[in-house]
Design a protein around this motif. Structure first.
Motif, mmCIF file in Angstrom:
data_model
loop_
_atom_site.group_PDB
_atom_site.id
_atom_site.type_symbol
_atom_site.label_atom_id
_atom_site.label_comp_id
_atom_site.label_asym_id
_atom_site.label_seq_id
_atom_site.Cartn_x
_atom_site.Cartn_y
_atom_site.Cartn_z
ATOM 1 N N GLN A 185 0.888 -1.306 -0.062
ATOM 2 C CA GLN A 185 -0.221 0.059 -0.020
ATOM 3 C C GLN A 185 0.856 1.266 -0.163
ATOM 4 O O GLN A 185 0.546 2.068 -0.701
ATOM 5 N N PRO A 204 -10.683 -8.413 -3.562
ATOM 6 C CA PRO A 204 -11.387 -7.749 -2.798
ATOM 7 C C PRO A 204 -10.740 -7.683 -1.322
ATOM 8 O O PRO A 204 -10.178 -8.587 -0.835
ATOM 9 N N GLY A 205 -10.832 -6.448 -0.811
ATOM 10 C CA GLY A 205 -10.411 -6.316 0.538
ATOM 11 C C GLY A 205 -8.887 -5.869 0.768
ATOM 12 O O GLY A 205 -8.322 -6.237 1.714
ATOM 13 N N THR A 206 -8.182 -5.702 -0.421
ATOM 14 C CA THR A 206 -6.673 -5.640 -0.349
ATOM 15 C C THR A 206 -6.436 -4.261 0.056
ATOM 16 O O THR A 206 -5.325 -4.019 -0.033
ATOM 17 N N GLY A 207 -7.320 -3.496 0.205
ATOM 18 C CA GLY A 207 -7.217 -1.965 0.611
ATOM 19 C C GLY A 207 -7.156 -0.784 -0.396
ATOM 20 O O GLY A 207 -6.102 0.090 -0.289
ATOM 21 N N LYS A 208 -7.521 -1.125 -1.576
ATOM 22 C CA LYS A 208 -7.455 -0.169 -2.676
ATOM 23 C C LYS A 208 -8.179 1.005 -2.505
ATOM 24 O O LYS A 208 -7.486 2.100 -2.422
ATOM 25 N N THR A 209 -9.261 1.253 -1.587
ATOM 26 C CA THR A 209 -9.749 2.481 -1.131
ATOM 27 C C THR A 209 -9.178 3.099 0.052
ATOM 28 O O THR A 209 -8.795 4.111 0.053
ATOM 29 N N THR A 210 -8.646 2.098 0.919
ATOM 30 C CA THR A 210 -7.728 2.670 1.864
ATOM 31 C C THR A 210 -6.582 3.407 1.576
ATOM 32 O O THR A 210 -6.305 4.327 1.971
ATOM 33 N N TYR A 400 -7.221 -7.898 3.461
ATOM 34 C CA TYR A 400 -7.428 -7.774 4.793
ATOM 35 C C TYR A 400 -8.804 -8.072 5.239
ATOM 36 O O TYR A 400 -9.132 -8.197 6.425
ATOM 37 N N ARG A 401 -9.653 -8.129 4.187
ATOM 38 C CA ARG A 401 -11.140 -8.524 4.557
ATOM 39 C C ARG A 401 -11.320 -10.008 4.634
ATOM 40 O O ARG A 401 -12.041 -10.636 5.471
HETATM 41 N N1 LIG Z 1 -3.056 -1.756 5.854
HETATM 42 C C1 LIG Z 1 -4.135 -2.186 6.496
HETATM 43 N N2 LIG Z 1 -4.262 -2.638 7.794
HETATM 44 C C2 LIG Z 1 -5.523 -3.058 8.465
HETATM 45 N N3 LIG Z 1 -6.622 -3.107 7.828
HETATM 46 C C3 LIG Z 1 -6.649 -2.730 6.481
HETATM 47 C C4 LIG Z 1 -5.423 -2.265 5.757
HETATM 48 N N4 LIG Z 1 -5.738 -1.801 4.607
HETATM 49 C C5 LIG Z 1 -7.366 -1.902 4.464
HETATM 50 N N5 LIG Z 1 -7.719 -2.438 5.779
HETATM 51 C C6 LIG Z 1 -9.036 -3.018 6.067
HETATM 52 O O1 LIG Z 1 -9.299 -3.786 4.997
HETATM 53 C C7 LIG Z 1 -10.731 -3.582 4.652
HETATM 54 C C8 LIG Z 1 -10.815 -3.481 3.024
HETATM 55 O O2 LIG Z 1 -10.393 -2.272 2.632
HETATM 56 P P1 LIG Z 1 -10.617 -1.682 1.585
HETATM 57 O O3 LIG Z 1 -12.049 -1.377 1.539
HETATM 58 O O4 LIG Z 1 -9.745 -0.244 1.436
HETATM 59 O O5 LIG Z 1 -10.024 -2.661 0.430
HETATM 60 P P2 LIG Z 1 -10.683 -2.551 -1.286
HETATM 61 O O6 LIG Z 1 -9.552 -3.326 -1.930
HETATM 62 O O7 LIG Z 1 -11.046 -1.262 -1.513
HETATM 63 O O8 LIG Z 1 -11.824 -3.471 -1.037
HETATM 64 P P3 LIG Z 1 -13.119 -3.589 -2.177
HETATM 65 O O9 LIG Z 1 -12.869 -2.934 -3.436
HETATM 66 O O10 LIG Z 1 -13.123 -5.071 -2.272
HETATM 67 O O11 LIG Z 1 -14.389 -3.176 -1.592
HETATM 68 C C9 LIG Z 1 -11.193 -2.481 5.507
HETATM 69 O O12 LIG Z 1 -11.997 -2.608 6.333
HETATM 70 C C10 LIG Z 1 -9.966 -1.650 5.774
HETATM 71 O O13 LIG Z 1 -10.085 -1.109 6.753
#
Ligand SMILES: Nc1ncnc2c1ncn2[C@@H]1O[C@H](COP(=O)(O)OP(=O)(O)OP(=O)(O)O)[C@@H](O)[C@H]1O
Length: 668
Positions: A185, A204-210, A400-401
């Motif tokens: 990230q 999914p849930g790899t933290g793209k939005t974060t 992370y999800r």
């Molecule tokens: N580095 C991190 N450490 C701990 N938790 C994290 C981290 N990055 C993301 N998360 C948590 O993981 C979950 C998924 O993150 P996020 O929504 O950013 O992923 P995403 O790739 O955008 O998911 P999607 O597109 O599938 O919805 C969230 O609850 C977020 O708070």
């Protein structure tokens, strides 16, 4: 007539194409395109006419061009046979015909300067690729691909000379304690900050939005420090549904973002936008036109555009987006490269990211990252010959999800990584190990377990229908009480969704919609039947700008009070939609005002892209079909947030599907 003779005479060939269209295999549009060229060009050979029809056919299947070699090598998979909506089997199928064609012969037939050229010009078709692997394009698609290539190359040539100390300090504040090494990230933020074009891909849930929220904070901090003004940023997604989802997740991420170590915390937070629009709205749709208000002559007034769910962007929309961006604006694409591509022509994200898995970072990038992020990039991701584009694409690799205890995560990863000769335990064994994934094996369609799943009062369609019937509408005397009620129904409705791989056939969307309707009537969960009834869930299938409803929006039909002409209170029906701006407002629309829509007890996996459901069920057909691919299965599984149910008839279908990859051809 012998099949070889069909290739000697254009009139016979046109009759053959018509028989293919009659059988539902070619679209009539493809036949008409071929006929047009047959009629305006006397000397076009039957092989050229055939190639034109197949190019149009491939465009209809989501490919930007026709790969002649692939079609000759593997006609069934290259051309999607048999068709999903087969009405009958035509006497001659392509494979019969192709047995008489050699690649060299076909290539020679395409040498027709007024119809086909090798590049720029006015010919309606363009021959790209190489002599060994010729690719035939309708000029429009070739042009889109060229503009995308040029626009990305020109953006990649802009590298921002950001002060290392400022960048490094800001990154350390945003990523104070990297748990997983390397912290992709943090690397993504650093690489995306120095380029005018970047892609952050990940499951999914790899933290793209974060990551993108931190990236926006970083870029605003740099801009405020260097230029004394924030960047003008716009956030967009291809569909209303995806935009609403990003809206909600960005808003909560921005709220939760720890910026306490920045002196200008409040200012940075204020300058990170949370409003997400659809790409069409961003570009400014023009009525009855495929063009937009914003283009090269009237560019968007922005410094940065972020687009989520970029796997859904087709080649035309991507070209239009790049065309509408000012030359000095940044573009950041987010998406999952392994998901199904857009239904329209072009798998842009998948094509751009096809080298992402292995990184291909240069030693220069490695050294720069070590300096700025203190992240040791493993040598396995290095490539002395990495391209400039490789340096701008980052894959997030840790979910992370869906961690180690998640069956959905294990299943999705397993589907994605399954190789032809895989020796690990069968995929089905995962269903015994995890409680968040289950399987219903159908012996015949009316299976009690299936009916139970669909009607379940806690996590099936029974939930929203029970809420609907629990409160008579007459008791909801105020508009706000009705809105509140509709909101809870819509929320419950979005908890469960049945996805089907196919539209036609016994396990397809159309049959399952009818089946579920009958089942719910039998169980007393639907009371009245007709075209419209209380509880009918519908999905919009085409953007309707006058009603502000977008393709993919879902509403539920509910009773609604009104007064008739003589002033008597009556109960009618309205369809309740959530307004697409993330505000939780309800919009009540008269059914008669809705344009393109369909019942959505079941929806295709293709249509589910950009959506997530707490419990997702995926139904596979009883027979192999070229539509069933690893990407489709992966997309279906990853629509599930907490619970996933697979519904199938044998072990073979899933196993065969995950071994089939979507065939992607493009010049990108
Ligand atoms: N580095 C991190 N450490 C701990 N938790 C994290 C981290 N990055 C993301 N998360 C948590 O993981 C979950 C998924 O993150 P996020 O929504 O950013 O992923 P995403 O790739 O955008 O998911 P999607 O597109 O599938 O919805 C969230 O609850 C977020 O708070």
């Amino acid at each position: 007539m012998k099949s070889a003779d069909l290739l000697q005479d254009s009139t016979h060939l046109m009759q053959l194409l018509e028989s293919w269209a009659d059988a539902g295999w070619l679209r009539w549009l493809d036949v008409e395109v071929a006929r047009f060229f047959h009629e305006i060009t006397e000397d076009a050979s039957p092989l050229l006419i055939l190639a034109i029809a197949l190019t149009s056919h491939q465009n209809g299947r989501g490919h930007v061009c026709f790969d002649l070699k692939h079609a000759l090598d593997a006609p069934e998979s290259a051309l999607l046979l048999p068709p999903e909506n087969a009405q009958s089997t035509p006497q001659y199928l392509p494979q019969t015909l192709f047995a008489h064609i050699s690649l060299a012969q076909w290539f020679a037939a395409l040498q027709h300067p007024s119809l086909v050229s090798q590049g720029p010009g006015n010919s309606p078709l363009v021959l790209g690729g190489t002599e060994e692997r010729p690719l035939l394009y309708l000029r429009r698609f070739w042009q889109h691909e060229q503009s995308i290539k040029q626009a990305i190359e020109s953006r990649l040539s802009t590298q921002y000379d950001l002060p290392t100390t400022l960048l490094s300090e800001s990154l350390n504040r945003l990523f104070p304690n990297a748990g997983i090494k390397p912290d992709w990230q943090k690397i993504a933020c650093a690489l995306a900050a120095r380029q005018a074009f970047s892609i952050i891909t990940g499951g999914p849930g790899t933290g793209k939005t974060t990551t993108v929220v931190k990236l926006l904070a970083l870029l605003q901090q740099v801009s405020l420090t260097q230029q004394g003004r924030p960047l003008s940023i716009r956030l967009a997604a291809p569909t209303g549904k995806a935009a609403a989802r990003l809206n909600a997740s960005i808003a909560s991420q921005v709220k939760g973002l720890d910026l306490s170590s920045f002196e200008n915390e409040a200012q940075i937070r204020k300058d990170i936008p949370t409003e997400v629009t659809t790409l069409h709205r961003l570009l400014g749709p023009l009525r009855n036109s495929r063009f937009f208000r914003h283009h090269r002559g009237n560019p968007l007034r922005v410094d940065l555009v972020v687009v989520d769910e970029a796997s859904m962007i087709d080649v035309e929309l991507m070209a239009q987006l790049l065309d509408a961006l000012p030359a000095d604006a940044r573009l950041i694409l987010l998406g999952d490269k392994d998901q199904l591509a857009s239904v329209e022509a072009g798998a842009v994200l998948g094509n751009l990211c096809h080298r992402a898995e292995a990184g291909h970072y240069t030693p220069d990038t490695q050294a720069w990252l070590a300096n700025v992020t203190q992240q040791p990039l493993p040598d396995a991701f290095l490539d002395l010959n990495g391209t400039t584009k490789d340096q701008a694409i980052i894959m997030l690799r840790h979910s992370y999800r869906f961690g180690e205890t998640s069956g959905i995560g294990h299943l999705a990863r397993r589907v994605n990584q399954l190789e032809q000769q895989d020796s690990s335990p069968p995929i089905y064994s995962l269903f015994d190990r995890f409680s968040d994934i289950q399987r219903i094996l159908l012996s015949s369609t009316p299976t009690p377990a299936l009916d139970q799943l669909l009607c379940d009062p806690a996590s099936g369609y029974g939930a929203y229908l029970n809420t609907l019937h629990a409160t008579p509408i007459e008791q909801l005397t105020s508009a706000s009480a009705r809105d509140h009620w509709a909101l809870s129904i819509l929320e419950q409705h979005s908890q469960f969704q049945l996805l089907c791989a196919l539209r036609k056939g016994e396990q397809g969307v159309e049959a399952m919609n009818r089946y579920i309707e009958q089942l719910l009537i039998k169980k007393g969960l639907i009371k009245e039947v007709g075209a419209w009834y209380a509880g009918r869930p519908i999905m919009i299938t085409q953007n309707d700008y006058s009603l502000n409803l977008m393709n993919g929006d879902i509403g539920v039909t509910l009773p609604y009070p009104y007064q008739n002409d003589d002033g008597h209170p009556r109960i009618g029906l309205r369809v309740a939609f959530l307004s697409g701006d993330g505000s939780q407002q309800i919009r009540w629309i008269l059914p008669s005002r809705l344009q393109a829509h369909e019942t959505v007890f079941a929806m295709t996996v293709h249509k589910s892209q950009g959506s997530e459901f707490t419990h997702t069920a995926l139904m596979l057909p009883a027979y192999d079909n070229p539509i069933l691919t690893r990407e489709l299965i992966y997309t279906g599984i990853t629509r599930a947030k907490r619970q996933f149910t697979l519904i199938d008839t044998s072990n073979q279908i899933l196993n065969n599907a995950v071994k089939a990859r979507v065939y992607r051809v493009s010049g990108l």
